[in-house]
Design an enzyme around this catalytic site. Structure first.
Site, PDB file in Angstrom:
ATOM      1  N   CYS A   1       1.087  -0.982   0.101  1.00  0.00           N
ATOM      2  CA  CYS A   1       0.034  -0.257  -0.059  1.00  0.00           C
ATOM      3  C   CYS A   1       0.698   1.402   0.430  1.00  0.00           C
ATOM      4  CB  CYS A   1      -1.021  -0.002   1.039  1.00  0.00           C
ATOM      5  SG  CYS A   1       0.116   0.071   2.672  1.00  0.00           S
TER       6      CYS A   1
ATOM      7  N   ASN B   1       2.187   1.811   4.418  1.00  0.00           N
ATOM      8  CA  ASN B   1       2.461   0.087   5.314  1.00  0.00           C
ATOM      9  C   ASN B   1       2.290   0.448   6.171  1.00  0.00           C
ATOM     10  OD1 ASN B   1       5.438  -1.809   5.612  1.00  0.00           O
ATOM     11  ND2 ASN B   1       3.385  -2.788   5.167  1.00  0.00           N
TER      12      ASN B   1
ATOM     13  N   CYS C   1      -1.014   0.709   7.743  1.00  0.00           N
ATOM     14  CA  CYS C   1      -2.702   0.787   7.566  1.00  0.00           C
ATOM     15  C   CYS C   1      -3.082  -0.270   7.088  1.00  0.00           C
ATOM     16  CB  CYS C   1      -3.247   1.553   7.134  1.00  0.00           C
ATOM     17  SG  CYS C   1      -3.491   2.973   8.097  1.00  0.00           S
ATOM     18  N   ARG C   2      -3.115  -0.987   5.143  1.00  0.00           N
ATOM     19  CA  ARG C   2      -3.904  -1.891   4.080  1.00  0.00           C
ATOM     20  C   ARG C   2      -2.996  -3.129   4.629  1.00  0.00           C
ATOM     21  NH1 ARG C   2      -5.058   1.929  -0.466  1.00  0.00           N
ATOM     22  NH2 ARG C   2      -3.247   3.042   0.259  1.00  0.00           N
ATOM     23  N   SER C   3      -1.875  -3.260   3.921  1.00  0.00           N
ATOM     24  CA  SER C   3      -0.521  -3.967   3.857  1.00  0.00           C
ATOM     25  C   SER C   3       0.297  -4.874   4.895  1.00  0.00           C
ATOM     26  CB  SER C   3       0.306  -3.348   2.520  1.00  0.00           C
ATOM     27  OG  SER C   3       0.991  -2.063   3.643  1.00  0.00           O
TER      28      SER C   3
ATOM     29  N   ASP D   1      -8.146   4.035   0.603  1.00  0.00           N
ATOM     30  CA  ASP D   1      -7.380   4.228   2.227  1.00  0.00           C
ATOM     31  C   ASP D   1      -8.091   4.999   3.339  1.00  0.00           C
ATOM     32  OD1 ASP D   1      -5.014   5.454   3.794  1.00  0.00           O
ATOM     33  OD2 ASP D   1      -4.463   6.595   1.971  1.00  0.00           O
TER      34      ASP D   1
HETATM   35  P1  4NP Z   1      -1.894   3.130   3.978  1.00  0.00           P
HETATM   36  O1  4NP Z   1      -2.105   4.414   5.098  1.00  0.00           O
HETATM   37  O2  4NP Z   1      -1.401   3.004   2.741  1.00  0.00           O
HETATM   38  O3  4NP Z   1      -2.612   1.876   3.988  1.00  0.00           O
HETATM   39  O4  4NP Z   1      -1.046   2.444   5.332  1.00  0.00           O
HETATM   40  C1  4NP Z   1      -1.775   5.357   4.968  1.00  0.00           C
HETATM   41  C2  4NP Z   1      -0.826   5.872   5.451  1.00  0.00           C
HETATM   42  C3  4NP Z   1       0.385   6.735   5.993  1.00  0.00           C
HETATM   43  C4  4NP Z   1      -0.017   7.572   4.705  1.00  0.00           C
HETATM   44  C5  4NP Z   1      -1.198   7.086   3.950  1.00  0.00           C
HETATM   45  C6  4NP Z   1      -1.506   6.430   4.187  1.00  0.00           C
HETATM   46  N1  4NP Z   1       0.336   8.969   4.874  1.00  0.00           N
HETATM   47  O5  4NP Z   1       0.624   9.783   4.263  1.00  0.00           O
HETATM   48  O6  4NP Z   1       1.020   9.385   5.694  1.00  0.00           O
END
Ligand code: 4NP
Length: 161
Positions: free
Chosen positions: A12, A15, A17-19, A129
């Site tokens: 994702c 790294n 939240c989702r992955s 997201d």
């Molecule tokens: P992820 O979510 O891609 O599912 O881990 C996010 C985590 C952090 C950020 C964006 C999306 N960020 O902008 O820091």
């Protein structure tokens, strides 16, 4: 006969939240299905903002409610991941675009797969997201990942039976 494990990298943006949730869900469902030895699972992000961190506390809380313990430490995708892994699964179009840019060659593109290929049309075409979302959004991510990972495990069961 020992079947070689399928090596899967979930990807994702951050790294956190989702992955890492996908990694935790896949590992747990594989173990419950007796497939722990048949998969090698990891996760990574296309961005580097959170390298070394545990998953977001909201994602860990949403996971804990369903019996998951998400403990992955954030890392960024590396070019050698495209050799190490059989499948590199992106959560949304942005992830897939970034992965194609990071791939060392066009030949590696065939390893890049959208998570949507394991979702039903009514479940949507991506895992959205949740970072700027609510607890419900984190919960929804886990539901989608359970559906997608459950199907990956089932499809391997059909191949080895
Ligand atoms: P992820 O979510 O891609 O599912 O881990 C996010 C985590 C952090 C950020 C964006 C999306 N960020 O902008 O820091």
């Amino acid at each position: 006969m020992k079947t070689k494990p399928t090596k899967v990298l979930f990807v994702c943006l951050g790294n956190i939240c989702r992955s890492p949730a996908a990694e935790g869900v896949m590992k747990k469902l594989a173990a419950e299905a007796g497939q722990a030895d048949l998969w090698e699972i990891d996760s990574a992000g296309t961005g580097d903002w959170h390298v070394g961190e545990l998953p977001d506390s909201r994602m860990r809380a949403a996971g804990a409610k369903r019996g998951y313990n998400f403990t992955h430490r954030c890392r960024q995708v590396r070019p050698d991941d495209f050799d190490r892994f059989d499948l590199i699964i992106g959560m949304d179009d942005n992830n897939l675009r970034n992965l194609r840019l990071l791939a060392p060659s066009r030949e590696h593109w065939s390893k890049i797969v959208p998570i949507a290929s394991h979702l039903k049309p009514e479940e949507g075409k991506l895992v959205p997201d949740p970072y700027y979302g609510t607890d419900r959004d984190f919960d929804h991510v886990i539901s989608l990942l359970e559906a997608a990972c459950g199907r990956m495990i089932k499809s391997l069961s059909h191949k080895i039976c």
